[in-house]
Design an enzyme around this catalytic site. Structure first.
Site, PDB file in Angstrom:
ATOM      1  N   THR A 242       0.820  -1.218   0.000  1.00 17.38           N
ATOM      2  CA  THR A 242       0.000   0.000   0.000  1.00 17.38           C
ATOM      3  C   THR A 242       0.851   1.264   0.000  1.00 17.38           C
ATOM      4  O   THR A 242       0.503   2.266  -0.629  1.00 17.38           O
ATOM      5  CB  THR A 242      -0.941  -0.021   1.226  1.00 17.38           C
ATOM      6  OG1 THR A 242      -1.841  -1.115   1.074  1.00 17.38           O
ATOM      7  CG2 THR A 242      -1.743   1.259   1.346  1.00 17.38           C
TER       8      THR A 242
ATOM      9  N   SER B 119       0.903 -10.020  -0.924  1.00 19.97           N
ATOM     10  CA  SER B 119       0.306 -11.359  -0.990  1.00 19.97           C
ATOM     11  C   SER B 119       0.852 -12.150  -2.183  1.00 19.97           C
ATOM     12  O   SER B 119       0.635 -13.366  -2.267  1.00 19.97           O
ATOM     13  CB  SER B 119      -1.225 -11.276  -1.028  1.00 19.97           C
ATOM     14  OG  SER B 119      -1.634 -10.312  -1.953  1.00 19.97           O
TER      15      SER B 119
ATOM     16  N   ARG C  30      -2.176 -25.596  13.322  1.00 24.89           N
ATOM     17  CA  ARG C  30      -2.642 -24.452  14.122  1.00 24.89           C
ATOM     18  C   ARG C  30      -3.748 -24.997  15.027  1.00 24.89           C
ATOM     19  O   ARG C  30      -4.900 -25.147  14.617  1.00 24.89           O
ATOM     20  CB  ARG C  30      -3.179 -23.328  13.231  1.00 24.89           C
ATOM     21  CG  ARG C  30      -2.106 -22.681  12.359  1.00 24.89           C
ATOM     22  CD  ARG C  30      -2.674 -21.504  11.592  1.00 24.89           C
ATOM     23  NE  ARG C  30      -3.125 -20.458  12.482  1.00 24.89           N
ATOM     24  CZ  ARG C  30      -4.360 -19.961  12.499  1.00 24.89           C
ATOM     25  NH1 ARG C  30      -5.281 -20.410  11.680  1.00 24.89           N
ATOM     26  NH2 ARG C  30      -4.674 -18.988  13.331  1.00 24.89           N
TER      27      ARG C  30
ATOM     28  N   GLN D 263      -3.798 -21.230  17.750  1.00 28.92           N
ATOM     29  CA  GLN D 263      -4.618 -20.182  17.120  1.00 28.92           C
ATOM     30  C   GLN D 263      -4.751 -18.980  18.038  1.00 28.92           C
ATOM     31  O   GLN D 263      -5.144 -17.907  17.590  1.00 28.92           O
ATOM     32  CB  GLN D 263      -6.006 -20.745  16.794  1.00 28.92           C
ATOM     33  CG  GLN D 263      -5.960 -21.796  15.706  1.00 28.92           C
ATOM     34  CD  GLN D 263      -7.295 -22.499  15.503  1.00 28.92           C
ATOM     35  OE1 GLN D 263      -8.357 -21.907  15.700  1.00 28.92           O
ATOM     36  NE2 GLN D 263      -7.255 -23.744  15.100  1.00 28.92           N
TER      37      GLN D 263
END
Ligand code: ASP
Length: 329
Positions: free
Chosen positions: A12, A57, A233, A267
């Protein structure tokens, strides 16, 4: 005056908010940098390298290696490095570099922003100024500077999508608090030995999120001949279903039969996995799993990718995984 290398990788912070949308815009970016922040050169002598322009990403281990190679090539020419990076995978890249850049004795500071530099309410200016200032300080490790803190890179995680305070370091205090003064906690444990670029990462790691009603039959398609480590996880202190048709224990056995390491992270962001606390954790230990302790997923994943690329022996990898290499646990 300290010399800082500013490496642009996208995200960004490198986007242009003016015009039709929000797009990566390499040309506009360097113009904006100098128009909007001319005083940057009062903090340090800054050189910039536009290494690549990607949404984070889309990044993978080859980009981490490009970053490590760039730092290696310029290591003697600069006192510190600032990497502008998208926030989505910043914690993965910072963790990966913390393992890949051995014996760092200079700061490597990642930063980015929630709004593009050209947006009037952007946090880019503040994050960039802070990161450059921190890169002139005596840190000897990889960090993430965001909002009003500097976090150890392999302890940080993205916590918020919409808040300027996007990162946190749940299990380790910030390396610096940025207010009117910058309060630093420079770790004395780093900086000895010769700097070495050891950035090499395997892609033979698979991450599995435990959830209620997870059907282990869905895991039967996994090709365990191509996987050398699975990260589960798990819930809370390292638990997952061990009863009935949803039990993951047969999957753990299959992993063990294929010499696949099974590492358990939680998690829950805060505190540490403890596989001795509940029946499920104890069963996981009995079926060959190892604990990720208080490591973030980002740290556990990049550490395994790093270890698998450097070691062949499962025993060595599992032993090293459970030891702190660069303060990640
Ligand atoms: N999608 C962007 C990226 O990670 C988000 C950001 O930079 O904040 O590249």
């Amino acid at each position: 005056m300290k010399k800082i290398l500013l490496i642009q990788t996208g995200g960004t912070i490198a986007m242009n908010a003016k015009g039709a949308g929000v797009e990566l815009d390499p040309e506009a970016w360097s113009k904006i940098l100098y128009e909007e922040i001319p005083e940057l050169n009062e903090i340090a002598k800054i050189n910039t390298i536009p290494l690549f322009f990607e949404d984070s990403s889309d990044l993978n281990a080859s980009h981490w290696i490009q970053l490590a190679d760039c730092i290696e090539q310029e290591y003697e020419n600069f006192d510190g490095f600032v990497i502008l990076h998208g926030t989505d995978t910043m914690a993965y890249s910072a963790s990966a570099l913390s393992f890949g850049l051995n014996n760092l004795d200079k700061p490597v500071i990642f930063t980015g922003s929630q709004l593009p530099m050209s947006s009037i309410r952007s946090d880019a200016r503040r994050n960039l100024v802070n990161a450059i200032e921190l890169a002139t300080m005596p840190f000897k490790e990889v960090g993430i500077c965001f909002n009003d803190a500097l976090y150890r890179g392999n302890r940080a995680t993205k916590m918020s999508i919409g808040d300027f305070d996007a990162f946190g370091s749940p299990n380790f205090s910030p390396l610096a608090d940025i207010g009117i003064q910058i309060e630093t906690r420079v770790s004395a444990e780093f900086g000895s030995g010769d700097f070495k670029n050891a950035a090499k990462f395997s892609d033979e790691v698979f991450v599995l999120t435990a959830h209620p009603n997870l059907n282990p039959e869905l895991l039967e398609g996994l090709n365990l001949k191509k996987i050398r480590a699975v990260i589960i996880r798990a819930f809370g202190s390292g638990n997952f279903c061990i009863k009935g048709k949803n039990s993951l224990l047969p999957f753990l056995d299959k992993c063990r039969d294929h010499d696949v390491t099974v590492a358990i992270v939680s998690q829950a962001d805060f505190d540490s996995v403890d596989l001795t606390q509940y029946t499920a954790g104890r069963a996981a230990l009995k079926h060959g799993a190892i604990s990720g302790n208080d490591m973030t997923l980002e740290a556990a994943l990049t550490k395994l990718m790093f270890l698998l690329a450097h070691y062949d022996s499962k025993t060595d990898i599992e032993e090293l995984f459970q030891q702190s290499i660069v303060g990640e646990l």
